[in-house]
Enzyme design. Structure first.
Site, mmCIF file in Angstrom:
data_model
loop_
_atom_site.group_PDB
_atom_site.id
_atom_site.type_symbol
_atom_site.label_atom_id
_atom_site.label_comp_id
_atom_site.label_asym_id
_atom_site.label_seq_id
_atom_site.Cartn_x
_atom_site.Cartn_y
_atom_site.Cartn_z
ATOM 1 N N HIS A 1 8.183 -1.901 -22.041
ATOM 2 C CA HIS A 1 9.279 -2.816 -22.390
ATOM 3 C C HIS A 1 9.840 -2.498 -23.774
ATOM 4 O O HIS A 1 11.056 -2.584 -24.000
ATOM 5 C CB HIS A 1 8.808 -4.265 -22.349
ATOM 6 C CG HIS A 1 8.269 -4.680 -21.014
ATOM 7 N ND1 HIS A 1 7.577 -5.860 -20.810
ATOM 8 C CD2 HIS A 1 8.319 -4.071 -19.796
ATOM 9 C CE1 HIS A 1 7.229 -5.956 -19.540
ATOM 10 N NE2 HIS A 1 7.654 -4.872 -18.912
ATOM 11 N N HIS B 1 14.051 -5.832 -13.244
ATOM 12 C CA HIS B 1 12.907 -5.506 -14.099
ATOM 13 C C HIS B 1 12.322 -4.147 -13.755
ATOM 14 O O HIS B 1 11.885 -3.407 -14.654
ATOM 15 C CB HIS B 1 11.806 -6.563 -14.004
ATOM 16 C CG HIS B 1 10.682 -6.275 -14.947
ATOM 17 N ND1 HIS B 1 10.747 -6.556 -16.296
ATOM 18 C CD2 HIS B 1 9.487 -5.646 -14.758
ATOM 19 C CE1 HIS B 1 9.641 -6.142 -16.883
ATOM 20 N NE2 HIS B 1 8.865 -5.577 -15.975
ATOM 21 N N ASP C 1 11.723 -1.156 -16.396
ATOM 22 C CA ASP C 1 10.511 -0.347 -16.532
ATOM 23 C C ASP C 1 10.831 1.145 -16.450
ATOM 24 O O ASP C 1 10.291 1.956 -17.220
ATOM 25 C CB ASP C 1 9.520 -0.694 -15.422
ATOM 26 C CG ASP C 1 8.697 -1.939 -15.727
ATOM 27 O OD1 ASP C 1 8.690 -2.400 -16.881
ATOM 28 O OD2 ASP C 1 8.050 -2.452 -14.785
ATOM 29 N N HIS D 1 5.395 2.953 -12.550
ATOM 30 C CA HIS D 1 5.125 3.725 -13.764
ATOM 31 C C HIS D 1 4.556 5.115 -13.456
ATOM 32 O O HIS D 1 5.031 6.119 -13.985
ATOM 33 C CB HIS D 1 4.131 2.966 -14.658
ATOM 34 C CG HIS D 1 4.584 1.600 -15.045
ATOM 35 N ND1 HIS D 1 5.745 1.366 -15.742
ATOM 36 C CD2 HIS D 1 4.024 0.384 -14.830
ATOM 37 C CE1 HIS D 1 5.878 0.071 -15.942
ATOM 38 N NE2 HIS D 1 4.848 -0.549 -15.403
#
Length: 305
Positions: free
Chosen positions: A78, A235, A239, A262
């Site tokens: 973030h 969101h 990311d 991720h």
């Protein structure tokens, strides 16, 4: 032109997974420095950790950076997204523990603090990574790819069984203040069943209904509900912006994510840099610089919550 912060900016909160209080100080750095973390709680050995793709290590539900001595800092995504979205290429980030504070679960508090502190333009050209051909990685039914495009843009789609999330898709051109306005205030999210499972595993100890969207079936349990009807996919895009910032330079190309996260985005960077024919570094002229994330961004670009 490259940019750094005009003055040091401090953020304090708890780590999402550890629950441990943490303070970070984002400090100015010279042109060409890049983004580095400094573990100020470590007195011996190498306490410097570079924010670069080959220092990323798989971790549960976050991005973790590790140096050659094994020292790490986690949940950096973030903050990295905020830096990239504000066009900050150079900074030294002091941190007094192993995890970046979660704050409200989005990038918005970081963006607001950075912009309030002010940005400093530097007399050095911004170097970008131009995508020359499509590179893709897959894992099960998830995929992530980079493909040629004239500006940095993103397409993302997700699908969850919980009706409160369901199937969501979004496409954005992330030039100028688009990240700050469209994505920065979108919070991390999870299912109530996942929260219970993570707590049992000793994770998400700092998670609350105020710093994450928690859903149970068709119900949003977090007070106030969603900030956007499609906040979860926004969101996931946030990311991805943070994870792609570990390329070390802004990307000129299109990122397409399908149920990716991720680990898969980092694998994509490994695949990209393993193929020299897939990219090239370019010094951005004034026209190209005007379309990079963060160009001309101001506090007015922050979406109201």
């Amino acid at each position: 032109m490259q940019a750094t912060v005009r003055t040091s900016v401090t953020f304090t909160g708890a780590g999402l997974h550890s629950g441990t209080p943490a303070t970070i100080v984002v400090r100015p750095a010279v042109a060409g420095h890049g983004i580095w973390f400094c573990r100020t709680d470590v007195a011996s050995g190498d306490n410097m950790i570079p924010a670069i793709w080959h220092s990323a290590e798989h971790a549960a539900l976050c991005t973790k950076l590790v140096n050659d001595d094994g020292l790490y800092v986690s949940t950096v995504e973030h903050l990295m997204a905020a830096l990239a979205g504000c066009g900050i290429r150079n900074a030294l980030i002091d941190i007094d523990g192993p995890e970046v504070p979660i704050l409200d679960g989005s990038s918005s508090p970081f963006v607001k603090g950075l912009l309030q502190g002010g940005l400093l333009k530097q007399e050095a050209a911004t170097q970008a990574i131009e995508i020359l051909k499509t590179v893709e990685v897959t894992q099960g039914d998830a995929s992530a790819r980079l493909e040629p495009a004239s500006v940095f843009s993103m397409q993302f789609d997700i699908e969850f069984a919980d009706a409160a999330i369901g199937a969501q898709s979004k496409s954005l051109t992330l030039s100028n203040g688009a990240f700050v306005h469209e994505l920065a205030n979108s919070r991390t999210f999870c299912r109530k069943a996942d929260v219970d499972r993570m707590h049992a595993a000793g994770l998400a100890l700092g998670g609350t209904y105020d710093n994450a969207i928690v859903v149970d079936g068709d119900t949003v349990l977090s007070p106030g509900g969603l900030r956007h009807t499609d906040e979860p996919v926004r969101h996931k895009m946030l990311d991805a912006v943070g994870d792609l910032a570990l390329a070390g330079a802004p990307i000129i190309g299109r990122y397409v994510g399908h149920k990716s996260g991720h680990t898969l985005t980092n694998k994509l960077l490994h695949a990209l840099f393993a193929d020299p024919s897939a990219y090239r570094f370019v010094d951005c002229d004034s026209r190209q610089s005007a379309f990079l994330p963060g160009a001309g961004v101001t506090l007015d670009d922050i979406a109201s919550v």
